[in-house]
Design an enzyme around this catalytic site. Structure first.
Site, mmCIF file in Angstrom:
data_model
loop_
_atom_site.group_PDB
_atom_site.id
_atom_site.type_symbol
_atom_site.label_atom_id
_atom_site.label_comp_id
_atom_site.label_asym_id
_atom_site.label_seq_id
_atom_site.Cartn_x
_atom_site.Cartn_y
_atom_site.Cartn_z
ATOM 1 N N HIS A 122 25.041 94.921 -5.580
ATOM 2 C CA HIS A 122 24.149 94.596 -6.699
ATOM 3 C C HIS A 122 25.025 94.251 -7.903
ATOM 4 O O HIS A 122 26.273 94.237 -7.799
ATOM 5 C CB HIS A 122 23.192 95.761 -6.981
ATOM 6 C CG HIS A 122 23.877 97.088 -7.131
ATOM 7 N ND1 HIS A 122 24.779 97.361 -8.143
ATOM 8 C CD2 HIS A 122 23.827 98.213 -6.376
ATOM 9 C CE1 HIS A 122 25.215 98.598 -8.033
ATOM 10 N NE2 HIS A 122 24.674 99.145 -6.951
ATOM 11 N N HIS A 138 28.178 96.280 -8.608
ATOM 12 C CA HIS A 138 29.381 95.969 -7.820
ATOM 13 C C HIS A 138 30.057 94.705 -8.371
ATOM 14 O O HIS A 138 31.289 94.631 -8.432
ATOM 15 C CB HIS A 138 29.018 95.722 -6.348
ATOM 16 C CG HIS A 138 28.472 96.919 -5.638
ATOM 17 N ND1 HIS A 138 27.170 97.008 -5.225
ATOM 18 C CD2 HIS A 138 29.075 98.069 -5.234
ATOM 19 C CE1 HIS A 138 26.972 98.159 -4.608
ATOM 20 N NE2 HIS A 138 28.112 98.825 -4.597
ATOM 21 N N LYS A 181 29.099 105.617 -12.354
ATOM 22 C CA LYS A 181 27.823 106.223 -11.948
ATOM 23 C C LYS A 181 28.070 107.381 -10.993
ATOM 24 O O LYS A 181 27.437 108.425 -11.088
ATOM 25 C CB LYS A 181 26.914 105.186 -11.301
ATOM 26 C CG LYS A 181 25.467 105.646 -11.301
ATOM 27 C CD LYS A 181 24.683 105.014 -10.226
ATOM 28 C CE LYS A 181 24.720 105.922 -9.084
ATOM 29 N NZ LYS A 181 24.286 105.732 -7.841
ATOM 30 N N GLY A 183 28.835 97.864 0.739
ATOM 31 C CA GLY A 183 27.930 96.721 0.827
ATOM 32 C C GLY A 183 26.655 96.971 0.060
ATOM 33 O O GLY A 183 26.621 97.802 -0.856
ATOM 34 N N ARG A 186 20.664 102.482 -3.542
ATOM 35 C CA ARG A 186 19.544 103.281 -3.027
ATOM 36 C C ARG A 186 18.271 103.084 -3.846
ATOM 37 O O ARG A 186 17.220 103.604 -3.455
ATOM 38 C CB ARG A 186 19.934 104.764 -2.987
ATOM 39 C CG ARG A 186 20.936 105.087 -1.869
ATOM 40 C CD ARG A 186 21.117 106.584 -1.691
ATOM 41 N NE ARG A 186 21.849 106.914 -0.487
ATOM 42 C CZ ARG A 186 23.160 107.228 -0.457
ATOM 43 N NH1 ARG A 186 23.873 107.234 -1.571
ATOM 44 N NH2 ARG A 186 23.742 107.530 0.687
ATOM 45 N N GLY A 242 32.834 102.769 -9.889
ATOM 46 C CA GLY A 242 31.796 102.880 -10.909
ATOM 47 C C GLY A 242 31.729 104.298 -11.460
ATOM 48 O O GLY A 242 31.877 105.266 -10.716
#
Ligand code: PAF
Length: 283
Positions: free
Chosen positions: A38, A41, A154, A35, A192, A152
């Site tokens: 952003h 996602h 990342k 959840g 975050r 992702g």
């Protein structure tokens, strides 16, 4: 006909919905999330949509991947805006189990990933993390039975761990790594980032600048260890507490000394104030 977003809360309800897709021979792409969605996602959702006829997004803040001192309790939870964004993105199914449904009373199994999960990167600072991720992702895969699963880049080590796990356990899912979405100044999108103060936010893109400059220098055949030394100093001097800045083989995550030894990935993790940021780049 317009498709309506449905939220599934129990395994039998999810199974029935997935079985209907499968009976119609529709392909399924899963986007696992915690959840606090952003644009990164939503890019995973877009890529999922390109590959499969049905997109399932899971929203589950997984307690098993947080250590007691970490931010499980305060992790951003933005259910209303998440559902609105997924509705706008025309997602048909959201899988949102409670912790009780995911880990019922008596739950006693945990996957212990090795290989890329023991690379001495995130695992060194968050030893509990990949066991928790591998366990929940294996459950999400068996619950949702996707043909594709989008992760992702990342969280690069996570992507390698999940890819290896799916292969090792013969799970019939193709794990797809989706390139990182960034703010205009280079900061990687992350749930975050909301923790950053204005000053920290202004400083945060330094990590991406160092990654980019280091990758350029390595491409010009400068010695990897020298490039890393310079990068580490820059990060240290810019108000971060550095956890690691490393060059690794892009697939195995083993240390790598030269571009001749395989594809190189640079990975960094550093803390600024109370926030821990991670990022990476291919060379
Ligand atoms: O990357 C995340 O958001 C989580 O680690 C994941 C893959 C959804 C598992 O909880």
């Amino acid at each position: 006909m317009a498709r309506r977003l449905r939220v599934m809360r129990t395994v039998p309800a999810l199974r029935r919905a997935v079985e209907l897709f499968r009976k119609k021979r529709e392909t399924i792409a899963l986007v696992p999330t915690m959840g606090a969605l952003h644009a990164g996602h939503l890019e995973l959702v877009r890529q999922a949509r390109r590959r499969a006829e049905r997109v399932v997004v899971s929203i589950f803040v997984n307690p098993a991947q947080f250590a007691p001192h970490e931010d499980f309790g305060t992790y951003p939870r933005t259910w209303g805006s998440d559902i609105k964004a997924l509705n706008d993105a025309k997602v048909e199914l959201v899988w949102a189990p409670s912790a009780q449904v995911m880990y019922p009373e008596g739950f006693a199994t945990r996957i212990a990933p090795e290989g890329p999960a023991k690379a001495g990167l995130e695992d060194k600072f968050r030893p509990h993390f990949f066991g928790g991720v591998a366990t929940v992702v294996a459950k999400l895969f068996t619950q949702c039975r996707p043909d594709f699963a989008m992760f992702g880049q990342k969280d690069y080590q996570q992507l390698r761990v999940v890819t290896q796990m799916a292969k090792d356990l013969d799970l019939a899912v193709k794990v797809i790594g989706v390139p990182t979405l960034r703010e205009k100044d280079g900061l990687a999108l992350s749930s975050r980032n909301v923790y950053l103060s204005a000053g920290e936010r202004a400083n945060a893109p330094l990590l991406h600048r160092v990654l980019k400059a280091s990758a350029e220098r390595i491409k010009k055949d400068e010695k990897i260890e020298d490039v890393l030394d310079v990068g580490r100093r820059q990060i240290d001097l810019s108000g971060f507490t550095l956890d690691y800045f490393e060059a690794r083989h892009a697939e195995t995550l083993a240390p790598i000394a030269s571009r001749k030894d395989g594809p190189v990935r640079l990975l960094v993790a550093a803390r600024i104030g109370k926030t821990r940021l991670i990022d990476n780049i291919g060379v």
